[in-house]
Design an enzyme around this catalytic site. Sequence first.
Site, PDB file in Angstrom:
ATOM      1  N   CYS A   5       0.860  -1.182   0.000  1.00  0.00           N
ATOM      2  CA  CYS A   5       0.000   0.000   0.000  1.00  0.00           C
ATOM      3  C   CYS A   5       0.894   1.229   0.000  1.00  0.00           C
ATOM      4  O   CYS A   5       1.680   1.419   0.943  1.00  0.00           O
ATOM      5  CB  CYS A   5      -0.922  -0.010   1.222  1.00  0.00           C
ATOM      6  N   GLY A   6       0.778   2.043  -1.045  1.00  0.00           N
ATOM      7  CA  GLY A   6       1.644   3.214  -1.180  1.00  0.00           C
ATOM      8  C   GLY A   6       1.292   4.315  -0.196  1.00  0.00           C
ATOM      9  O   GLY A   6       2.164   4.832   0.510  1.00  0.00           O
ATOM     10  N   HIS A   7       0.006   4.673  -0.139  1.00  0.00           N
ATOM     11  CA  HIS A   7      -0.364   5.757   0.791  1.00  0.00           C
ATOM     12  C   HIS A   7      -0.096   5.298   2.217  1.00  0.00           C
ATOM     13  O   HIS A   7       0.329   6.092   3.070  1.00  0.00           O
ATOM     14  CB  HIS A   7      -1.836   6.174   0.608  1.00  0.00           C
TER      15      HIS A   7
ATOM     16  N   ASP B 196     -10.052   5.527  -3.355  1.00  0.00           N
ATOM     17  CA  ASP B 196      -8.849   6.034  -2.701  1.00  0.00           C
ATOM     18  C   ASP B 196      -8.875   7.559  -2.775  1.00  0.00           C
ATOM     19  O   ASP B 196      -8.953   8.141  -3.858  1.00  0.00           O
ATOM     20  CB  ASP B 196      -7.611   5.470  -3.414  1.00  0.00           C
TER      21      ASP B 196
ATOM     22  N   CYS C 271      -3.313   6.910  -4.909  1.00  0.00           N
ATOM     23  CA  CYS C 271      -3.035   5.477  -4.770  1.00  0.00           C
ATOM     24  C   CYS C 271      -1.593   5.153  -5.204  1.00  0.00           C
ATOM     25  O   CYS C 271      -1.275   5.188  -6.398  1.00  0.00           O
ATOM     26  CB  CYS C 271      -4.021   4.632  -5.569  1.00  0.00           C
ATOM     27  N   GLY C 272      -0.771   4.796  -4.224  1.00  0.00           N
ATOM     28  CA  GLY C 272       0.648   4.541  -4.527  1.00  0.00           C
ATOM     29  C   GLY C 272       0.864   3.321  -5.404  1.00  0.00           C
ATOM     30  O   GLY C 272       1.632   3.370  -6.374  1.00  0.00           O
ATOM     31  N   THR C 273       0.183   2.205  -5.077  1.00  0.00           N
ATOM     32  CA  THR C 273       0.370   1.012  -5.910  1.00  0.00           C
ATOM     33  C   THR C 273      -0.315   1.211  -7.264  1.00  0.00           C
ATOM     34  O   THR C 273       0.177   0.729  -8.286  1.00  0.00           O
ATOM     35  CB  THR C 273      -0.175  -0.247  -5.205  1.00  0.00           C
TER      36      THR C 273
HETATM   37  O1  PYC Z   1      -1.898   3.740  -1.929  1.00  0.00           O
HETATM   38  O2  PYC Z   1      -1.388   1.754  -2.726  1.00  0.00           O
HETATM   39  C1  PYC Z   1      -2.158   2.532  -2.168  1.00  0.00           C
HETATM   40  C2  PYC Z   1      -3.484   2.033  -1.740  1.00  0.00           C
HETATM   41  C3  PYC Z   1      -4.011   0.800  -1.916  1.00  0.00           C
HETATM   42  C4  PYC Z   1      -5.275   0.805  -1.343  1.00  0.00           C
HETATM   43  C5  PYC Z   1      -5.491   2.055  -0.829  1.00  0.00           C
HETATM   44  N1  PYC Z   1      -4.389   2.798  -1.071  1.00  0.00           N
END
Ligand code: PYC
Length: 310
Positions: free
Chosen positions: A85-87, A231, A235-237
């Site tokens: 999870c990026g965030h 999100d 969303c980082g991923t």
């Molecule tokens: O930021 O990767 C992310 C992420 C995945 C689900 C919610 N945020």
Amino acid sequence: MHVIDSHTGGEPTRVILDGAPDLGSGPLADRALRLATEHEEFYRSVMLEPRGQPAMVGALLVEPVDPTCVTGVIYFDVDAVLGMCGHGTIGLTVTLAHLDRIGVGMHRIETPAGIVTVELHDTHTVTVTNIESRRVAADVTLDVPGYGMVTGDVAYGGNWFFIVDPSPTPVEASNIQHLTDMTIAIRTASIAQGIGGEQGEPIDHVIFQDASPAPDIHSRNFVLCPDDNYDRSPCGTGSSARLACLAADRALPPGQEIVQQSVIGSTYRLSYQPGPTGGIIPSITGQAHIMAEAKLIFDPNDPFRNGIAP
Ligand code: PYC
């Protein structure tokens, strides 16, 4: 159970410091599977209302296998245990700094998807260097009941994404219900039609990419998460998977930075370098803010001790 809540571009993260079930030892992917299959009641009770809130992601701290990592972490939302999870990693890094466990500089964090590197620039700002990300299929057309044919790319950024660019409907805060309904229908259709990762991994997130709302913004996105919430951050991923698509299309050279905006207007700075096995290594820079330090109480007499099941 002690927790620290933060948000990254509006998207909440709850770091669990103690009081969680023992997941044993071994690879984080195995421990994540144990969490998903044996402790569903625990992670749902931490995320569901009234204790949790919509869109919240949990970050359970665990002992890393690799001793060079500052911590191991397993992320989850109310409906799924996540690979990465990026965030959440930006929120976790700011939380570790808040606890004086790390300072400004580079650190390694172990996740079920692999080891990521974080650079803490200041109290709020973090760059995550993610695991190798890749596009696995381009221009896949799905027959989506109620919406017709929808074409997108399948890409991996630590979770599995179906990315539709350009968005078939405006990516605007006033359109969130329609965006949510349509992306849920796409995810359901992708699963029904067997579209996913190389090993049959199901699509767990859907992204709509819209044209840039301003000259300094590359594009704006809407990202549906496994819990059927969107999100609030870019969303980082998801941004990692999107970068893999831009790289595969030769639409963005390595090292060039772009700004990705979320549907509510929060932003990440993104770039990538070529990866060792044909994919890309994404960099995601964003900001997180601490919101609360709390002790969660599970009163045996509380009829909603395990949360309000939807
Ligand atoms: O930021 O990767 C992310 C992420 C995945 C689900 C919610 N945020």
